[in-house]
Design an enzyme around this catalytic site. Structure first.
Site, PDB file in Angstrom:
ATOM      1  N   ASP A 175       0.795  -1.166  -0.151  1.00 23.13           N
ATOM      2  CA  ASP A 175      -0.080   0.036  -0.056  1.00 23.13           C
ATOM      3  C   ASP A 175       0.720   1.356  -0.117  1.00 23.13           C
ATOM      4  O   ASP A 175       0.816   2.082  -0.553  1.00 23.13           O
ATOM      5  CB  ASP A 175      -0.732  -0.021   1.155  1.00 23.13           C
ATOM      6  CG  ASP A 175      -1.749  -1.144   1.228  1.00 23.13           C
ATOM      7  OD1 ASP A 175      -1.982  -1.705   0.201  1.00 23.13           O
ATOM      8  OD2 ASP A 175      -2.859  -1.119   1.996  1.00 23.13           O
ATOM      9  N   ALA A 176       2.098   1.181   0.714  1.00 25.41           N
ATOM     10  CA  ALA A 176       2.954   2.352   0.837  1.00 25.41           C
ATOM     11  C   ALA A 176       3.693   2.737  -0.582  1.00 25.41           C
ATOM     12  O   ALA A 176       3.201   3.942  -1.066  1.00 25.41           O
ATOM     13  CB  ALA A 176       4.004   2.252   1.918  1.00 25.41           C
ATOM     14  N   ASP A 187       0.865   4.223  -2.695  1.00 23.43           N
ATOM     15  CA  ASP A 187       0.470   5.655  -2.312  1.00 23.43           C
ATOM     16  C   ASP A 187       1.763   6.609  -2.600  1.00 23.43           C
ATOM     17  O   ASP A 187       1.345   7.582  -3.204  1.00 23.43           O
ATOM     18  CB  ASP A 187       0.510   5.771  -0.787  1.00 23.43           C
ATOM     19  CG  ASP A 187      -0.742   5.182  -0.181  1.00 23.43           C
ATOM     20  OD1 ASP A 187      -1.698   5.045  -0.867  1.00 23.43           O
ATOM     21  OD2 ASP A 187      -0.900   4.929   0.956  1.00 23.43           O
ATOM     22  N   LEU A 224     -35.739  -8.728 -18.345  1.00 20.79           N
ATOM     23  CA  LEU A 224     -35.892 -10.162 -18.414  1.00 20.79           C
ATOM     24  C   LEU A 224     -37.201 -10.837 -17.915  1.00 20.79           C
ATOM     25  O   LEU A 224     -37.573 -10.479 -17.209  1.00 20.79           O
ATOM     26  CB  LEU A 224     -34.762 -10.783 -17.537  1.00 20.79           C
ATOM     27  CG  LEU A 224     -33.199 -10.988 -18.118  1.00 20.79           C
ATOM     28  CD1 LEU A 224     -32.565 -11.659 -16.926  1.00 20.79           C
ATOM     29  CD2 LEU A 224     -33.217 -12.216 -19.153  1.00 20.79           C
ATOM     30  N   GLU A 262     -25.537 -17.111 -14.422  1.00 24.11           N
ATOM     31  CA  GLU A 262     -24.836 -16.131 -13.849  1.00 24.11           C
ATOM     32  C   GLU A 262     -25.756 -15.711 -12.784  1.00 24.11           C
ATOM     33  O   GLU A 262     -26.968 -15.746 -12.886  1.00 24.11           O
ATOM     34  CB  GLU A 262     -24.520 -14.948 -14.669  1.00 24.11           C
ATOM     35  CG  GLU A 262     -23.807 -15.164 -15.942  1.00 24.11           C
ATOM     36  CD  GLU A 262     -23.764 -13.991 -17.109  1.00 24.11           C
ATOM     37  OE1 GLU A 262     -24.628 -12.925 -16.675  1.00 24.11           O
ATOM     38  OE2 GLU A 262     -23.448 -14.182 -18.073  1.00 24.11           O
ATOM     39  N   LYS A 278     -27.816 -13.311 -10.651  1.00 31.31           N
ATOM     40  CA  LYS A 278     -28.674 -12.045 -10.728  1.00 31.31           C
ATOM     41  C   LYS A 278     -28.382 -11.120  -9.635  1.00 31.31           C
ATOM     42  O   LYS A 278     -28.932 -11.300  -8.709  1.00 31.31           O
ATOM     43  CB  LYS A 278     -29.881 -12.302 -11.036  1.00 31.31           C
ATOM     44  CG  LYS A 278     -30.960 -11.104 -11.365  1.00 31.31           C
ATOM     45  CD  LYS A 278     -32.031 -11.603 -12.025  1.00 31.31           C
ATOM     46  CE  LYS A 278     -33.105 -10.677 -12.300  1.00 31.31           C
ATOM     47  NZ  LYS A 278     -33.133  -9.438 -11.248  1.00 31.31           N
ATOM     48  N   ASP A 291     -28.406  -8.045  -7.147  1.00 26.05           N
ATOM     49  CA  ASP A 291     -29.504  -7.083  -7.070  1.00 26.05           C
ATOM     50  C   ASP A 291     -28.831  -5.602  -6.538  1.00 26.05           C
ATOM     51  O   ASP A 291     -28.192  -5.293  -5.708  1.00 26.05           O
ATOM     52  CB  ASP A 291     -30.332  -7.401  -5.914  1.00 26.05           C
ATOM     53  CG  ASP A 291     -31.605  -6.683  -5.959  1.00 26.05           C
ATOM     54  OD1 ASP A 291     -32.086  -6.062  -6.917  1.00 26.05           O
ATOM     55  OD2 ASP A 291     -32.597  -6.944  -4.906  1.00 26.05           O
ATOM     56  N   TYR A 297     -21.186  -8.095 -17.391  1.00 26.06           N
ATOM     57  CA  TYR A 297     -21.605  -9.261 -17.778  1.00 26.06           C
ATOM     58  C   TYR A 297     -22.082  -9.322 -19.199  1.00 26.06           C
ATOM     59  O   TYR A 297     -22.300 -10.484 -19.955  1.00 26.06           O
ATOM     60  CB  TYR A 297     -22.729  -9.842 -17.020  1.00 26.06           C
ATOM     61  CG  TYR A 297     -23.784  -9.069 -16.897  1.00 26.06           C
ATOM     62  CD1 TYR A 297     -24.150  -8.262 -15.535  1.00 26.06           C
ATOM     63  CD2 TYR A 297     -24.901  -8.604 -17.772  1.00 26.06           C
ATOM     64  CE1 TYR A 297     -25.214  -7.328 -15.628  1.00 26.06           C
ATOM     65  CE2 TYR A 297     -26.023  -7.951 -17.568  1.00 26.06           C
ATOM     66  CZ  TYR A 297     -26.148  -7.394 -16.579  1.00 26.06           C
ATOM     67  OH  TYR A 297     -26.832  -6.467 -16.340  1.00 26.06           O
ATOM     68  N   LYS A 352     -28.632 -17.826 -19.654  1.00 24.42           N
ATOM     69  CA  LYS A 352     -28.438 -17.493 -20.928  1.00 24.42           C
ATOM     70  C   LYS A 352     -28.166 -18.540 -22.104  1.00 24.42           C
ATOM     71  O   LYS A 352     -27.157 -19.251 -21.672  1.00 24.42           O
ATOM     72  CB  LYS A 352     -27.497 -16.367 -20.984  1.00 24.42           C
ATOM     73  CG  LYS A 352     -27.755 -15.257 -19.956  1.00 24.42           C
ATOM     74  CD  LYS A 352     -26.686 -14.096 -19.987  1.00 24.42           C
ATOM     75  CE  LYS A 352     -27.077 -12.970 -18.986  1.00 24.42           C
ATOM     76  NZ  LYS A 352     -25.918 -12.128 -18.856  1.00 24.42           N
ATOM     77  N   LYS A 359     -35.943 -16.701 -10.381  1.00 21.03           N
ATOM     78  CA  LYS A 359     -35.875 -15.933  -9.173  1.00 21.03           C
ATOM     79  C   LYS A 359     -35.973 -16.732  -7.748  1.00 21.03           C
ATOM     80  O   LYS A 359     -36.712 -17.684  -7.915  1.00 21.03           O
ATOM     81  CB  LYS A 359     -37.315 -14.984  -9.145  1.00 21.03           C
ATOM     82  CG  LYS A 359     -37.034 -13.943 -10.103  1.00 21.03           C
ATOM     83  CD  LYS A 359     -36.504 -12.591  -9.650  1.00 21.03           C
ATOM     84  CE  LYS A 359     -36.767 -11.540 -10.624  1.00 21.03           C
ATOM     85  NZ  LYS A 359     -37.625 -10.250  -9.617  1.00 21.03           N
ATOM     86  N   CYS A 363     -52.055   1.331  28.253  1.00 18.14           N
ATOM     87  CA  CYS A 363     -52.184  -0.055  27.519  1.00 18.14           C
ATOM     88  C   CYS A 363     -53.298  -0.131  26.536  1.00 18.14           C
ATOM     89  O   CYS A 363     -54.575   0.111  27.090  1.00 18.14           O
ATOM     90  CB  CYS A 363     -52.400  -0.811  28.799  1.00 18.14           C
ATOM     91  SG  CYS A 363     -52.581  -2.582  27.992  1.00 18.14           S
ATOM     92  N   CYS A 397     -55.879  -2.938  28.638  1.00 17.53           N
ATOM     93  CA  CYS A 397     -56.548  -2.617  29.834  1.00 17.53           C
ATOM     94  C   CYS A 397     -56.706  -1.354  29.908  1.00 17.53           C
ATOM     95  O   CYS A 397     -57.624  -1.053  30.855  1.00 17.53           O
ATOM     96  CB  CYS A 397     -55.903  -3.391  30.947  1.00 17.53           C
ATOM     97  SG  CYS A 397     -54.403  -2.685  31.313  1.00 17.53           S
ATOM     98  N   CYS A 418     -46.866  -2.071  30.696  1.00 18.58           N
ATOM     99  CA  CYS A 418     -48.251  -2.153  31.280  1.00 18.58           C
ATOM    100  C   CYS A 418     -47.894  -2.768  32.439  1.00 18.58           C
ATOM    101  O   CYS A 418     -47.306  -4.118  32.482  1.00 18.58           O
ATOM    102  CB  CYS A 418     -49.152  -2.748  30.301  1.00 18.58           C
ATOM    103  SG  CYS A 418     -50.792  -3.140  31.290  1.00 18.58           S
ATOM    104  N   CYS A 466     -53.974  -7.692  33.158  1.00 18.68           N
ATOM    105  CA  CYS A 466     -54.083  -7.119  31.971  1.00 18.68           C
ATOM    106  C   CYS A 466     -54.305  -8.491  31.223  1.00 18.68           C
ATOM    107  O   CYS A 466     -53.433  -9.386  31.238  1.00 18.68           O
ATOM    108  CB  CYS A 466     -53.036  -6.345  31.761  1.00 18.68           C
ATOM    109  SG  CYS A 466     -53.073  -5.910  29.673  1.00 18.68           S
TER     110      CYS A 466
END
Ligand code: IVH
Length: 697
Positions: free
Chosen positions: A32-33, A36, A82, A116, A118, A120, A233, A297, A321, A415, A418, A433, A438
């Protein structure tokens, strides 16, 4: 100047490559360094030479000016939707339909399929000219979408320039328009929502809304702070790309540096496709993205093309689905419900909506604090979720759909049952309550008792009826009910009354720990009840135990101990226990010999479960079988005694059972095998005939 230009080009190429290794391949080759350092060098050079900044520079992912509105973009080809099916049979029907439309000489058996996930999320259409990302749009109405280029640039998986990997050396085509789905991974979504709530910002009801909301920001800096991901895709339009199958498309997109799902399959028969789909229903919960189904497909793109479209749906593909886990509907009202401890909790009254095969009219709103935090209002369109066994709950409002007529949900002052004023303990968010008489609390306490004692034939509606008719004033009164009292109630005949009384009678045999659990002592569920029963083997031992005695037990903390001591201190509870003792319930641990004498009805039998049972979840059915001495395994073999069949059973188990001649039973027959009745809901079930004998018995 030449040198600077040259260095800038090198840096961009390297950064793009490392970005791709890190974000798309998940396989960085530098630290990472180091990354950067390259990035800062490029930033510094561009700052000194702003005229050299280009839109595909990796420094341009973040930033960008907030926009007034999104421009409209016309798609180069319609972005189709689809057709879908929720049943495996629907896949066969789809093929039967297209078999008639295939060109001369091509048979369904010759086709290959790509399956594949699907995902969401939100459809995006990405334009590349000479390998440079120049424009990205939403789907819109399929013909015209909105230009969200600046927002899409912030998605780290999106290549700003292709090919991103100089080593593959496949040149980018002059023009390429790619379709993909932008989404928020589940772990990132959970973390993002947690942070939003921490900062007092609104949380999103699901990852789809979070992705869509993030991409519709006019300020790309906000989008940049959202953990969005992408997978691609298909190719919508191109120049200089010769590709004839979907499988090749996926491979080609990969070499061009696009993120492409690994969870894809190339299959050659419809049976394989169906098997694959059914396996996915289980796999679904293990993935780090929300998939609402699979897309099947036809691999041959020319065939797909030749099959044409019906409406907006291409004939060459279909979505399978998964059972829905959430739905959108209107919150009509919020009622307060009284729990067995007297706590008042809000319950949503919904415009009826279908979710996973049942119609939902009520859903939990958890508690009033949660309602306030999520700002759920009466009149809102809300997202209702339901996962497996869980009671449906309102996940949150769709704020964008408000028209101003929505009203806040307020905590009740009395309540609702009651009418007594409610009390809010100082250190709690809940209101209670506290009226011991009750009827709502009584109903809840008895319902809990009935469930904990496994009095299977006694449903909640009947319990409520007993309370309303004044037949019972506590759980112990169940054991002194008379046939005449019950026969007078609507819906009870001789036989059902007899069954009910037998079920109540049978519950007297339940072990001590179940009785302890059934009392409904706060913080004492089935696990704690078993722990207590092991260390204090009779109710008298437990009633004499001090808080300290209990805290000495592993698994019993001060909170539980205090609650148990407090419970037994109250005269009302001591009276209840004496009544239960007189009724003949077990208030002490059974001796081992006694336990062994009882033979469980399903002992030695092996079961396999397939499909969705009418009233029991898979887990509940497994627990039921095991409780009665049976065993549950996951696949059918010659050792299987019964296949328990629910709705949409899995093909493999069913076929195997047929082949081996394993008897198939339904839920009602399973219950009948142990002599258990059914809950009230089940009585509506036409398939259930009383006294029906299980097959093979
Ligand atoms: S193919 C002609 N493949 O699901 C092909 N769609 O109506 C039509 N989606 O919102 C779409 N993953 O964006 C296809 N692997 C996938 C998909 C996928 C998600 C979305 C798509 C659209 C809906 C299909």
């Amino acid at each position: 100047m030449k040198d600077v230009e040259q260095r800038i080009r090198e840096l961009r190429e390297q950064i793009n490559y490392h970005n791709y290794r890190y974000h798309v391949l998940n396989a960085p080759v530098i630290s990472d360094a180091e990354y950067d350092r390259l990035f800062r060098e490029l930033q510094a050079l561009e700052e000194a030479h702003p005229e050299l900044i280009t839109p595909d520079s990796p420094t341009q992912r973040v930033g960008g000016e907030p926009q007034e509105k999104f421009e409209k973009v016309r798609h180069p080809a319609p972005i189709l939707s689809l057709a879908s099916t929720t049943e495996p049979e629907g896949i066969r029907e789809w093929l039967a339909r297209i078999s008639k439309l295939l060109p001369e000489g091509v048979r369904v058996e010759d086709l290959d399929f790509v399956v594949e996930p699907k995902i969401d999320g939100l459809t995006v259409v990405l334009h590349y000219v000479d390998g440079v990302f120049v424009q990205g749009a939403t789907r819109g109405n399929g013909e015209v979408g909105e230009d969200i280029t600046a927002n899409l640039r912030t998605i780290k998986k999106l290549p700003l320039r292709i090919p991103t990997d100089p080593q593959t050396a496949v040149p980018a085509p002059p023009r390429l328009v790619v379709r993909g789905e932008a989404y928020m991974p589940l772990d990132a979504f959970a973390e993002f929502n947690r942070r939003q709530e921490e900062m007092g910002e609104k949380a999103f009801a699901n990852p789809r809304n979070a992705a869509a909301g993030s991409l519709r920001q006019l300020d790309p800096n906000i989008t940049a702070s959202r953990p969005l991901s992408l997978w691609c895709y298909s190719i919508v339009a191109s120049e200089g790309v010769e590709i004839t199958t979907q499988w090749e498309t996926l491979a080609y997109l990969r070499t061009m540096g696009f993120p492409v799902s690994e969870d894809v399959a190339l299959l050659s028969t419809v049976d394989e496709v169906i098997e694959h789909c059914l396996a996915w229903v289980k796999k679904r919960d293990t993935l780090n993205y929300e998939a609402d189904g699979l897309v099947i497909k036809i691999n041959d793109l020319r065939l797909q093309e030749a099959l044409g479209v019906v409406g907006k749906d291409p004939r060459g593909a279909i979505a399978f689905k998964f059972p829905a886990r959430e739905a959108t509907t209107r919150l009509l009202d919020a009622e307060a419900s009284v729990g067995r401890t007297g706590a008042l909790t809000p319950v949503a009254v919904l415009e009826p909506v279908e979710l996973g095969g049942v119609t939902i009219k009520h859903a939990s709103l958890h508690n009033y604090e949660d309602v306030a935090r999520k700002d759920i209002r009466i009149g809102d369109m809300v997202i209702v979720k339901r996962a497996g066994d869980v009671i449906p709950y309102v996940a949150g409002p769709i704020v964008d759909l408000r028209d101003g007529s929505e009203r806040p949900i307020t905590m009740p002052e009395r309540c609702p049952v009651c009418g007594e004023p409610v009390v809010q303990p100082e250190d709690e968010v809940a209101v209670y309550c506290v009226n011991a008489a009750c009827p709502a609390q009584l109903k809840r306490r008895v319902r809990h008792f009935v469930a904990a004692m496994e009095i299977d034939g006694l449903g909640e509606r009947t319990v409520d009826l007993f309370v309303d008719k004044g037949l019972i004033h506590d759980a112990a009164d169940l054991y002194t009910l008379h046939a005449e009292d019950i026969l007078e109630l609507e819906g009870f005949a001789e036989k059902s009354t007899e069954n009910l009384l037998a079920a109540i009678e049978a519950s007297k045999k339940q072990p001590f720990w179940r009785v302890l659990n059934a009392l409904g002592i706060r913080y004492v569920g089935s696990v704690v009840a078993q722990t207590l029963a092991r260390h204090f083997p009779s109710i008298d031992d437990l009633m004499q135990a001090t808080q300290e005695d209990m805290e000495n037990v592993e698994g019993i903390g001060p909170r539980i101990a205090a609650s148990v001591v407090d419970y037994f201190r109250r005269p009302r509870h001591r009276e209840l226990i004496e009544k239960l003792r007189r009724a003949g319930l077990r208030l002490a641990e059974e001796r081992r010999e006694e336990a062994e004498e009882r033979v469980l009805p399903l002992a030695g039998k092996t079961f396999v479960i397939t499909g969705t049972l009418p009233t029991m979840s898979r887990e509940a059915a497994t627990a039921f079988i095991e409780r009665h001495g049976g065993k549950v395994t996951s696949s059918v073999s010659s050792k299987t005694d019964y296949l328990v069949v629910g709705e949409s059973p899995g093909g493999t188990k069913y076929r195997k059972a047929q082949q081996l001649g394993v008897p198939m039973i339904d839920e009602a027959q399973l219950r009948a095998m142990v002599g258990a009745g059914v809950g009230e809901q089940d009585q509506d079930n036409e398939n259930w005939t009383q006294g029906q004998l299980p097959l093979g018995l």
